[in-house]
Design a protein around this motif. Structure first.
Motif, PDB file in Angstrom:
ATOM      1  N   TRP A  98      31.886  18.022  15.737  1.00  0.00           N
ATOM      2  CA  TRP A  98      31.866  18.811  14.498  1.00  0.00           C
ATOM      3  C   TRP A  98      30.532  19.554  14.407  1.00  0.00           C
ATOM      4  O   TRP A  98      29.516  19.064  14.893  1.00  0.00           O
ATOM      5  CB  TRP A  98      31.980  17.899  13.277  1.00  0.00           C
ATOM      6  N   PHE A  99      30.538  20.702  13.744  1.00  0.00           N
ATOM      7  CA  PHE A  99      29.276  21.400  13.488  1.00  0.00           C
ATOM      8  C   PHE A  99      28.417  20.573  12.546  1.00  0.00           C
ATOM      9  O   PHE A  99      28.925  19.930  11.628  1.00  0.00           O
ATOM     10  CB  PHE A  99      29.519  22.772  12.853  1.00  0.00           C
ATOM     11  N   LYS A 100      27.112  20.634  12.758  1.00  0.00           N
ATOM     12  CA  LYS A 100      26.184  19.970  11.859  1.00  0.00           C
ATOM     13  C   LYS A 100      26.157  20.709  10.522  1.00  0.00           C
ATOM     14  O   LYS A 100      26.466  21.905  10.454  1.00  0.00           O
ATOM     15  CB  LYS A 100      24.774  19.957  12.461  1.00  0.00           C
ATOM     16  N   VAL A 148      27.431  14.720  25.690  1.00  0.00           N
ATOM     17  CA  VAL A 148      26.231  15.555  25.626  1.00  0.00           C
ATOM     18  C   VAL A 148      26.128  16.587  26.748  1.00  0.00           C
ATOM     19  O   VAL A 148      25.492  17.619  26.574  1.00  0.00           O
ATOM     20  CB  VAL A 148      24.935  14.707  25.559  1.00  0.00           C
ATOM     21  N   SER A 149      26.758  16.326  27.885  1.00  0.00           N
ATOM     22  CA  SER A 149      26.611  17.284  28.990  1.00  0.00           C
ATOM     23  C   SER A 149      27.790  18.252  29.122  1.00  0.00           C
ATOM     24  O   SER A 149      27.634  19.305  29.735  1.00  0.00           O
ATOM     25  CB  SER A 149      26.389  16.553  30.313  1.00  0.00           C
ATOM     26  N   VAL A 150      28.938  17.902  28.540  1.00  0.00           N
ATOM     27  CA  VAL A 150      30.118  18.757  28.709  1.00  0.00           C
ATOM     28  C   VAL A 150      30.677  19.274  27.371  1.00  0.00           C
ATOM     29  O   VAL A 150      31.029  20.443  27.257  1.00  0.00           O
ATOM     30  CB  VAL A 150      31.237  18.010  29.474  1.00  0.00           C
ATOM     31  N   LEU A 151      30.735  18.424  26.346  1.00  0.00           N
ATOM     32  CA  LEU A 151      31.518  18.761  25.154  1.00  0.00           C
ATOM     33  C   LEU A 151      30.731  19.297  23.959  1.00  0.00           C
ATOM     34  O   LEU A 151      31.210  20.193  23.269  1.00  0.00           O
ATOM     35  CB  LEU A 151      32.321  17.529  24.707  1.00  0.00           C
ATOM     36  N   ALA A 152      29.587  18.746  23.667  1.00  0.00           N
ATOM     37  CA  ALA A 152      28.875  19.101  22.439  1.00  0.00           C
ATOM     38  C   ALA A 152      27.532  19.762  22.730  1.00  0.00           C
ATOM     39  O   ALA A 152      26.820  19.355  23.635  1.00  0.00           O
ATOM     40  CB  ALA A 152      28.653  17.853  21.587  1.00  0.00           C
ATOM     41  N   ASN A 153      27.220  20.770  21.945  1.00  0.00           N
ATOM     42  CA  ASN A 153      25.882  21.346  21.940  1.00  0.00           C
ATOM     43  C   ASN A 153      25.134  20.605  20.833  1.00  0.00           C
ATOM     44  O   ASN A 153      25.307  20.900  19.654  1.00  0.00           O
ATOM     45  CB  ASN A 153      25.943  22.841  21.647  1.00  0.00           C
ATOM     46  N   THR A 154      24.332  19.629  21.205  1.00  0.00           N
ATOM     47  CA  THR A 154      23.736  18.723  20.224  1.00  0.00           C
ATOM     48  C   THR A 154      22.699  19.396  19.315  1.00  0.00           C
ATOM     49  O   THR A 154      22.264  18.789  18.340  1.00  0.00           O
ATOM     50  CB  THR A 154      23.117  17.484  20.909  1.00  0.00           C
ATOM     51  N   LEU A 155      22.340  20.627  19.598  1.00  0.00           N
ATOM     52  CA  LEU A 155      21.468  21.361  18.674  1.00  0.00           C
ATOM     53  C   LEU A 155      22.225  21.746  17.410  1.00  0.00           C
ATOM     54  O   LEU A 155      21.656  21.780  16.319  1.00  0.00           O
ATOM     55  CB  LEU A 155      20.902  22.622  19.333  1.00  0.00           C
TER      56      LEU A 155
END
Length: 165
Positions: A98-100, A148-155
């Motif tokens: 989900w978006f932050k 973290v490496s494929v699915l989500a842009n944690t920023l």
């Protein structure tokens, strides 16, 4: 009331996005995943169950190739349509993305407009996300790596890992 609407491919239709996710996981050198699936998911606040069903049927899903499921309130993937996708003793996990809070969600803006076009003239809040289904004997560490490496842009995105079976 907040409702979650999850859109899934109907049985017999290929999950092309899921296949692409699997290819990305394998290309990242991650082993143990046999299959992957994908569903867009929408959290809509300020509607009734009847309106959620109407929105899912008329706006968010394709009547021919997709189906949708509606759940009340916030969910883990265990509570929605994905449970119907897991068969037998197949090991399965779901990663919700989900978006932050505070990140612009342009798809949600389009969904709000489409809801108004359906004649639902209420103040609604929409949040969009994704659920990725990961099938195979993989542990928490591998699921974190996939997230973290494929699915989500944690920023700009948060993720949550749920065990389905």
């Amino acid at each position: 009331m907040e409702y979650i609407i999850e859109v899934l491919p109907k049985k017999g239709f290929t999950d092309l996005h899921g296949e692409r996710v699997l290819a990305d996981i394998l290309q990242a050198g991650i082993k143990g995943v046999q299959k992957a699936g994908y569903s867009p998911v929408y959290a809509i606040d300020g509607i009734t169950k009847t309106e959620a069903d109407l929105i899912g049927r008329e706006t968010l899903s394709d009547k021919i190739t997709e189906t949708f499921f509606v759940a009340e309130n916030s969910i883990t993937a265990k509570g929605c349509g994905c449970k119907k996708q897991v068969s037998g003793d197949e090991k399965a996990h779901a990663i919700e993305v989900w978006f932050k809070k505070g990140v612009t969600d342009t798809v949600s803006e389009s969904v709000v407009k489409a809801i108004k076009d359906l004649g639902i003239n209420k103040e609604v809040k929409v949040k969009t996300g994704h659920i990725y289904y990961i099938y195979g004997a993989v542990g928490k560490h591998i699921l974190e790596k996939i997230a973290v490496s494929v699915l989500a842009n944690t920023l700009i995105q948060d993720y949550k890992i749920n065990e389905l079976r």
